[in-house]
Design an enzyme around this catalytic site. Structure first.
Site, mmCIF file in Angstrom:
data_model
loop_
_atom_site.group_PDB
_atom_site.id
_atom_site.type_symbol
_atom_site.label_atom_id
_atom_site.label_comp_id
_atom_site.label_asym_id
_atom_site.label_seq_id
_atom_site.Cartn_x
_atom_site.Cartn_y
_atom_site.Cartn_z
ATOM 1 N N ASP A 283 -21.261 -35.465 -34.226
ATOM 2 C CA ASP A 283 -21.643 -35.955 -32.926
ATOM 3 C C ASP A 283 -21.550 -37.464 -32.670
ATOM 4 O OD1 ASP A 283 -23.515 -34.596 -30.710
ATOM 5 O OD2 ASP A 283 -24.245 -36.545 -31.320
ATOM 6 N N ASN A 291 -22.473 -43.833 -22.261
ATOM 7 C CA ASN A 291 -21.763 -43.256 -21.006
ATOM 8 C C ASN A 291 -22.655 -43.868 -19.795
ATOM 9 O OD1 ASN A 291 -19.614 -41.669 -20.259
ATOM 10 N ND2 ASN A 291 -20.660 -39.977 -20.020
ATOM 11 N N ASP A 300 -14.923 -41.341 -21.741
ATOM 12 C CA ASP A 300 -13.743 -40.349 -21.918
ATOM 13 C C ASP A 300 -12.777 -40.896 -22.856
ATOM 14 O OD1 ASP A 300 -14.970 -38.393 -20.080
ATOM 15 O OD2 ASP A 300 -13.525 -38.974 -18.509
ATOM 16 N N GLU A 325 -19.973 -34.053 -26.517
ATOM 17 C CA GLU A 325 -19.509 -35.186 -27.596
ATOM 18 C C GLU A 325 -19.723 -34.636 -28.832
ATOM 19 O OE1 GLU A 325 -24.111 -35.899 -26.804
ATOM 20 O OE2 GLU A 325 -22.384 -35.147 -25.777
#
Length: 439
Positions: A283, A291, A300, A325
């Protein structure tokens, strides 16, 4: 909004270049060249290749339309029209021992227009409504065809002589058997399709590039090798259809953003595991905060970066995109002790990779200013870390789903321990911390 520097984006794009993109097209090209060079084909294969282009246009075109691949439909149509017009000339040559009066004009026009239209439709991506897109493409094809037909009928001799003329004597070579202009158009078409593949590496773009090479090889052999036209045209059309099928498979089994195999591919692989295996859940730490701070585009890029590092994991491991993620590392036939060093190496590689961010609103106006800013290191650096939870198949965890649940629990333990570390579960009683968390 900040964006990754071109260097990082370029490295990630280069990592997406894979030889596997050509696996669905290169065998067709090699087979076509080999078959076309044979002194003769059996009656069955001669009959097959006589009808195969038409079948591929109809059935392959319908298949492409189902997946919304209009440009492949028109690529098939362009190749078929070129094949059809040349086949008329070749049949006349075989039956009468001489070419038709308009053979030179038709051949030179096809050598010029075929690569031109092929590259045009190959680079023309599907963007608008299906029917509008088809209408626009058909209109272009009809317009080009009408202009070429009108000029050929009005000035047949002049057009034929102009096409066959050597416009640049210093660039002409004895091996050139096509009109000089055709080589220029093929070169432009090749560069355009190559740039398209380098910008967006995918099997479809690779097949278009290989198909153009096949057409380039075929045209000088049309009146020399008996079966070159039928065989190569069929194989070029078939490789385009196969590339669409290849991408349809990837849509189901490969994650588009990262290029890693997706959740469905992982589930398929879990059904074929042996008795011993290790599963790790990975993770990205603080991904939501990252983000929200830097934007989804940078988020991304972060996922692509993590994926590119996970793809390099050693020890026989393979990386999958699990969702969001979260990623999965699968080590078939391995023990926990064998896998941990390889997982730690990947974790460190991600931790030590520095991404440089810049504000796109304050980009330099020219290259000189950009070099000065880079020399002054004005761009901010950020790093990404990952947490890993790993579990091995044990007597109390007999199914892959149970091992994944155990790895998930270990992942939560790694995050509770400060993140950027690896925790294992199921190997010994309690969780085992194998790396020191970094703040």
């Amino acid at each position: 909004m900040p964006s990754l520097l071109v260097r990082d984006a370029a490295l990630i794009r280069l990592a997406s270049l894979r030889l596997s993109h050509f696996f669905s097209s290169l065998p067709f090209l090699v087979g076509a060249v080999a078959a076309a060079r044979l002194p003769g084909l059996s009656e069955f294969f001669v009959s097959l290749f006589n009808v195969l282009p038409t079948l591929l246009l109809l059935l392959g075109g319908a298949f492409c339309l189902v997946y919304g691949r209009q440009r492949e439909v028109f690529l098939l149509l362009v190749v078929y029209v070129g094949y059809f017009l040349l086949d008329i000339q070749v049949d006349h040559f075989r039956d009468n021992g001489q070419v038709r009066e308009d053979a030179a004009l038709v051949f030179h026009l096809i050598c010029l227009l075929l690569p031109l239209l092929y590259a045009l439709y190959g680079c023309w991506e599907e963007r608008s409504h299906l029917l509008q897109d088809i209408f626009a493409r058909a209109l272009v094809l009809l317009a080009v065809g009408a202009v070429a037909l009108g000029l050929a009928r009005r000035y047949p001799q002049g057009i034929a002589e102009w096409l066959a003329q050597i416009h640049w004597p210093s660039l002409h070579a004895p091996w050139m058997s096509l009109a000089q202009l055709a080589y220029l158009v093929f070169l432009i078409a090749f560069i355009a399709l190559l740039v398209q593949y380098l910008r967006r590496p995918r099997p479809l773009h690779a097949a278009q590039l290989v198909g153009l090479i096949g057409l380039f090889w075929m045209l000088p052999q049309v009146f020399i090798l008996a079966n070159a036209l039928q065989v190569v045209s069929s194989m070029v059309m078939l490789m385009l259809v196969a590339a669409v099928a290849h991408e349809a498979y990837q849509m189901a089994f490969r994650d588009e953003l990262t290029g890693l195999p997706g959740r469905r591919a992982l589930n398929e692989r879990l059904q074929r595991l042996g008795r011993d295996y290790v599963i790790a859940m990975v993770d990205v730490d603080h991904f939501k905060k990252f983000n929200d701070t830097h934007g989804h585009d940078v988020g991304d890029q972060v996922l692509r970066l993590v994926a590119s590092q996970l793809r390099k994991v050693g020890g026989g491991g393979k990386a999958y995109r699990y969702g969001g993620e979260e990623f999965t590392l699968l080590f078939p036939g391995k023990s926990l002790e064998q896998c941990l060093p390889h997982m730690e190496a990947v974790r460190l590689a991600i931790e030590h990779y520095r991404m440089q961010l810049r504000d796109k609103h304050s980009r330099p106006r020219d290259d000189r200013e950009g070099k000065q800013r880079r020399a002054g290191k004005t761009a901010s650096e950020v790093s990404v870390t990952v947490s890993m939870g790993v579990a091995q198949r044990q007597a109390e965890q007999r199914t892959p789903q149970e091992v994944i649940k155990a790895a998930d629990k270990a992942l939560y333990s790694a995050k509770a321990a400060g993140r950027n570390c690896i925790r294992s579960a199921g190997h010994r009683r309690g969780a085992v911390k194998v790396s020191t968390p970094v703040d």
